[in-house]
Scaffold this active site. Structure first.
Site, PDB file in Angstrom:
ATOM      1  NE  ARG A  61      -8.674 -11.128  14.659  1.00 27.21           N
ATOM      2  CZ  ARG A  61      -7.944 -11.992  13.959  1.00 27.21           C
ATOM      3  NH1 ARG A  61      -7.427 -13.058  14.557  1.00 27.21           N
ATOM      4  NH2 ARG A  61      -7.721 -11.815  12.678  1.00 27.21           N
ATOM      5  CD  GLU A  98      -2.128 -12.138  -1.259  1.00 25.24           C
ATOM      6  OE1 GLU A  98      -2.505 -11.868  -0.100  1.00 25.24           O
ATOM      7  OE2 GLU A  98      -1.007 -11.841  -1.712  1.00 25.24           O
TER       8      GLU A  98
HETATM    9  P1  AMP Z   1     -10.190  -9.049   4.233  1.00 20.39           P
HETATM   10  O1  AMP Z   1     -11.039 -10.150   3.689  1.00 20.39           O
HETATM   11  O2  AMP Z   1      -8.954  -8.817   3.438  1.00 20.39           O
HETATM   12  O3  AMP Z   1     -10.990  -7.780   4.448  1.00 20.39           O
HETATM   13  O4  AMP Z   1      -9.648  -9.528   5.655  1.00 20.39           O
HETATM   14  C1  AMP Z   1     -10.434  -9.385   6.803  1.00 20.39           C
HETATM   15  C2  AMP Z   1     -10.285 -10.551   7.725  1.00 20.39           C
HETATM   16  O5  AMP Z   1      -8.931 -10.968   7.859  1.00 20.39           O
HETATM   17  C3  AMP Z   1     -10.782 -10.207   9.120  1.00 20.39           C
HETATM   18  O6  AMP Z   1     -11.477 -11.328   9.654  1.00 20.39           O
HETATM   19  C4  AMP Z   1      -9.511  -9.904   9.893  1.00 20.39           C
HETATM   20  O7  AMP Z   1      -9.584 -10.436  11.199  1.00 20.39           O
HETATM   21  C5  AMP Z   1      -8.383 -10.560   9.105  1.00 20.39           C
HETATM   22  N1  AMP Z   1      -7.291  -9.627   8.795  1.00 20.39           N
HETATM   23  C6  AMP Z   1      -6.927  -9.205   7.560  1.00 20.39           C
HETATM   24  N2  AMP Z   1      -5.881  -8.376   7.607  1.00 20.39           N
HETATM   25  C7  AMP Z   1      -5.557  -8.239   8.907  1.00 20.39           C
HETATM   26  C8  AMP Z   1      -4.569  -7.477   9.627  1.00 20.39           C
HETATM   27  N3  AMP Z   1      -3.693  -6.694   9.000  1.00 20.39           N
HETATM   28  N4  AMP Z   1      -4.552  -7.578  10.970  1.00 20.39           N
HETATM   29  C9  AMP Z   1      -5.444  -8.353  11.631  1.00 20.39           C
HETATM   30  N5  AMP Z   1      -6.390  -9.094  11.022  1.00 20.39           N
HETATM   31  C10 AMP Z   1      -6.463  -9.041   9.681  1.00 20.39           C
END
Ligand code: AMP
Length: 174
Positions: A61, A98
């Site tokens: 994205r 996770e």
């Molecule tokens: P993180 O590594 O936990 O910061 O997750 C970020 C990545 O996961 C990004 O590429 C987001 O597109 C996706 N992502 C994580 N949580 C969500 C959410 N609640 N809604 C949409 N995309 C998410």
């Protein structure tokens, strides 16, 4: 457009892709021409004077608004990808998720020491994905790294994971 109006266009999908996750679906916002333009313009405003030479978009994205921002800034666009997608020689960083681990890659020759990089993704949650991207870009020995995400889930404190030495901006907060 206001942040509140944009928020109203982002769809929340409970329990996707797994139970407990409130998925922020930006597709419902992207299909509004004004909103699409707003996202691009708001990011461009923040980085207009930073001398960005390359926007690095995170799969997948980060590939939507990233190239549009790059064009406005007069910068190039570099895709950061999952393993097996980039055809030439790559550098990699693996990080813990996770469940299990994940790996992200860049072409070895994608960035150079003179580059000022803007890392871009749609959403900052726990910060693990962006932290790995920062590490990967730094491995290339670039001059400076900035981070932007369209959305930040403030309650997860992902920003803390990224360290104090990197400037992080986000447009929409939950
Ligand atoms: P993180 O590594 O936990 O910061 O997750 C970020 C990545 O996961 C990004 O590429 C987001 O597109 C996706 N992502 C994580 N949580 C969500 C959410 N609640 N809604 C949409 N995309 C998410």
């Amino acid at each position: 457009m206001t942040v509140q109006q944009v928020k109203g266009m982002i769809r929340n999908i409970p329990d996707f892709p797994q139970k407990g996750i409130q998925f922020k679906d930006i597709t419902t916002a992207l299909k509004h021409p004004q909103c699409l333009r707003w996202m691009r313009d708001e990011v461009v405003k923040l980085y207009r004077d930073k001398g960005i030479t390359q926007v690095v978009g995170l799969e997948s994205r980060g590939f939507i608004i990233g190239p549009a921002v790059a064009m406005e800034l007069g910068a190039g666009f570099v895709p950061e990808r999952k393993p097996g997608k980039l055809p030439a020689e790559v550098i990699s960083v693996s990080y813990n998720k996770e469940y299990g681990t994940d790996t992200v890659q860049l072409h070895k020759d994608a960035l150079s020491p003179d580059d000022v990089v803007l890392l871009h993704d749609d959403l900052l949650a726990t910060g693990g994905t962006m932290k790995a991207a920062i590490e990967l870009v730094r491995k290339c020995g670039v001059k400076k790294v900035y981070v932007n995400c369209l959305i930040e889930l403030d309650f997860l404190n992902g920003r803390k994971e990224l360290g104090d030495d990197v400037e992080v901006t986000t447009l929409i907060h939950y």
